[in-house]
Write an enzyme that holds these catalytic residues in place. Sequence first.
Site, mmCIF file in Angstrom:
data_model
loop_
_atom_site.group_PDB
_atom_site.id
_atom_site.type_symbol
_atom_site.label_atom_id
_atom_site.label_comp_id
_atom_site.label_asym_id
_atom_site.label_seq_id
_atom_site.Cartn_x
_atom_site.Cartn_y
_atom_site.Cartn_z
ATOM 1 N N ASN A 7 0.882 -1.234 0.018
ATOM 2 C CA ASN A 7 -0.126 0.092 0.043
ATOM 3 C C ASN A 7 1.235 1.310 0.008
ATOM 4 O O ASN A 7 1.321 1.871 1.208
ATOM 5 C CB ASN A 7 -0.825 -0.041 1.187
ATOM 6 C CG ASN A 7 -1.791 1.226 1.492
ATOM 7 O OD1 ASN A 7 -1.685 1.977 0.580
ATOM 8 N ND2 ASN A 7 -2.663 0.927 2.330
ATOM 9 N N ARG A 93 -2.625 -2.074 -3.349
ATOM 10 C CA ARG A 93 -3.825 -1.178 -3.429
ATOM 11 C C ARG A 93 -3.393 -0.062 -4.302
ATOM 12 O O ARG A 93 -2.567 0.723 -4.132
ATOM 13 C CB ARG A 93 -3.863 -0.788 -2.051
ATOM 14 C CG ARG A 93 -5.053 0.162 -1.743
ATOM 15 C CD ARG A 93 -5.114 0.456 -0.184
ATOM 16 N NE ARG A 93 -6.259 1.262 -0.039
ATOM 17 C CZ ARG A 93 -6.621 1.765 0.988
ATOM 18 N NH1 ARG A 93 -5.960 1.470 2.043
ATOM 19 N NH2 ARG A 93 -7.774 2.645 1.259
ATOM 20 N N HIS A 182 -12.898 3.343 -0.256
ATOM 21 C CA HIS A 182 -12.825 2.256 0.738
ATOM 22 C C HIS A 182 -13.376 1.027 0.144
ATOM 23 O O HIS A 182 -14.089 0.297 1.040
ATOM 24 C CB HIS A 182 -13.536 2.865 2.141
ATOM 25 C CG HIS A 182 -12.853 3.969 2.792
ATOM 26 N ND1 HIS A 182 -13.720 5.012 3.132
ATOM 27 C CD2 HIS A 182 -11.714 4.173 3.138
ATOM 28 C CE1 HIS A 182 -12.968 5.856 3.948
ATOM 29 N NE2 HIS A 182 -11.527 5.337 3.451
ATOM 30 N N ARG A 243 -11.220 16.248 6.688
ATOM 31 C CA ARG A 243 -11.808 16.626 5.605
ATOM 32 C C ARG A 243 -13.676 17.093 5.812
ATOM 33 O O ARG A 243 -13.982 16.744 6.624
ATOM 34 C CB ARG A 243 -12.226 15.357 4.407
ATOM 35 C CG ARG A 243 -10.773 15.031 4.023
ATOM 36 C CD ARG A 243 -11.073 13.877 2.795
ATOM 37 N NE ARG A 243 -9.670 13.213 2.816
ATOM 38 C CZ ARG A 243 -9.653 11.848 2.804
ATOM 39 N NH1 ARG A 243 -10.743 11.180 3.206
ATOM 40 N NH2 ARG A 243 -8.558 11.203 2.427
ATOM 41 N N GLU A 390 -8.588 -5.064 4.585
ATOM 42 C CA GLU A 390 -8.368 -4.697 3.260
ATOM 43 C C GLU A 390 -7.231 -5.622 2.556
ATOM 44 O O GLU A 390 -7.254 -5.896 1.474
ATOM 45 C CB GLU A 390 -8.085 -3.362 2.891
ATOM 46 C CG GLU A 390 -9.521 -2.499 3.129
ATOM 47 C CD GLU A 390 -9.050 -1.145 3.901
ATOM 48 O OE1 GLU A 390 -8.772 -0.709 4.909
ATOM 49 O OE2 GLU A 390 -9.420 -0.083 2.910
#
Length: 405
Positions: A7, A93, A182, A243, A390
């Site tokens: 990742n 990823r 996601h 965010r 994940e």
Amino acid sequence: MKILIINAGSSSLKYQLMDMDTETLIAKGICERIGTGEVGMLKHTPKNGKPEYMLDAVIADHDQAIGLVLGALVSPDHGVVSSLSEVGAVGHRVLNGGPKFETSVLINSDVIKSIEEFIPLGPLHNPANLKGIEACQKAMPGTPQVATFDTSFHQTMPDYAYIYAIPYEYYEKYNIRRYGFHGTSHRYVSEEAVRLLGGRAAGTKIITCHCGNGSSIAALRDGRCVDTSMGLTPLEGVPMGTRSGSIDPAIAEFLANSEGLTRKETYDILNKKSGVLGVSGVSSDFRSIEAAAADAAHPLQRRAQLALDIFYYDVAKYVAAYAGILGGADAIVFTAGLGENSPELREAVIGKLSAAFGVYVDPQKNFTRGTVDITGDASKTKVFVIPTNEELVIARDTKEIVEKL
Ligand code: ADP
């Protein structure tokens, strides 16, 4: 087969080596501050009883980072394999696969071109993901590499859920649409939820809440995504650590004019200084915000509580909207850092939905850890906490693709 999962971020690179015959972790680690000019570090954690290994070093680029990772994996002192030939494949990823990738794919030059083409859709992540891929290709030529996209799982959304109400030509010209992110996490926890519901995806209605530093909610019918809260970028949806989530788009121009900001500065405020950090003034980390909100003597106690209230309220609004369009829900799932660890979040969100949807959390079970059914006695909808994984999804996809070669 042993599979390395990578990742790669712009300045960090996380990895796991998994034995996919048993689906067990062999080693994991992280490289930080890559390419920043500062002293970075490699933290390597073998799972074979050997000691953890830490290295402080200036890490110039992703090639060097991959070199350090591979060196750690084969090291006689803290390694876990005798040679890199034991690594059967690498799974990466990748943030944005645009409208093209509905599943994970074997990486070839066309796939690399597409990831490049979608850089405007993932300007921070896609270039970093590419660097990770290229570094692995150089260091392990001949080892198959697979890309798993954060966006793929959401490709089943109907057009009315992913087209924005702006002139249609911009969708045609620039691929401006909802992609959602996601996806690998929503996929993993929804598959686990289907298992807990009896094993058949057909007919199920599930809402998954990935609440971490970044947060997104997804609605699934028959195990397939029909809507999700993040959009063209991960800025849309519920407020997050830093965010803003969805706001009136006019705020951007208002702010720029009022504060004399450039487009980039305005965008940075919405991405990096907003969310629960912006409201609370305390932190982007929910643990610190929860602590400040619980401390009557904290100077920012009221704002910390307000940040949590906004977050809980917005998550509940999305879940309610999705329960509405799905025609109810068989299960609501919480996952990721906050979703897995904050009973307060789960109680607050489900509490707001109890009257309308007859959904309740069991106050005792809500404090249990791990994969757990926290459904209250009278609840019509199941409430699950499911730790996400994940990396396991990436490794499973990589194995499946490589076994067919
Ligand atoms: P990322 O998006 O970086 O992968 P994570 O899924 O790891 O994020 O989630 C990180 C967030 O989860 C942080 O804000 C952290 O404070 C929060 N978190 C982790 N543990 C707890 C906890 N016990 N209680 C409340 N929040 C927690």
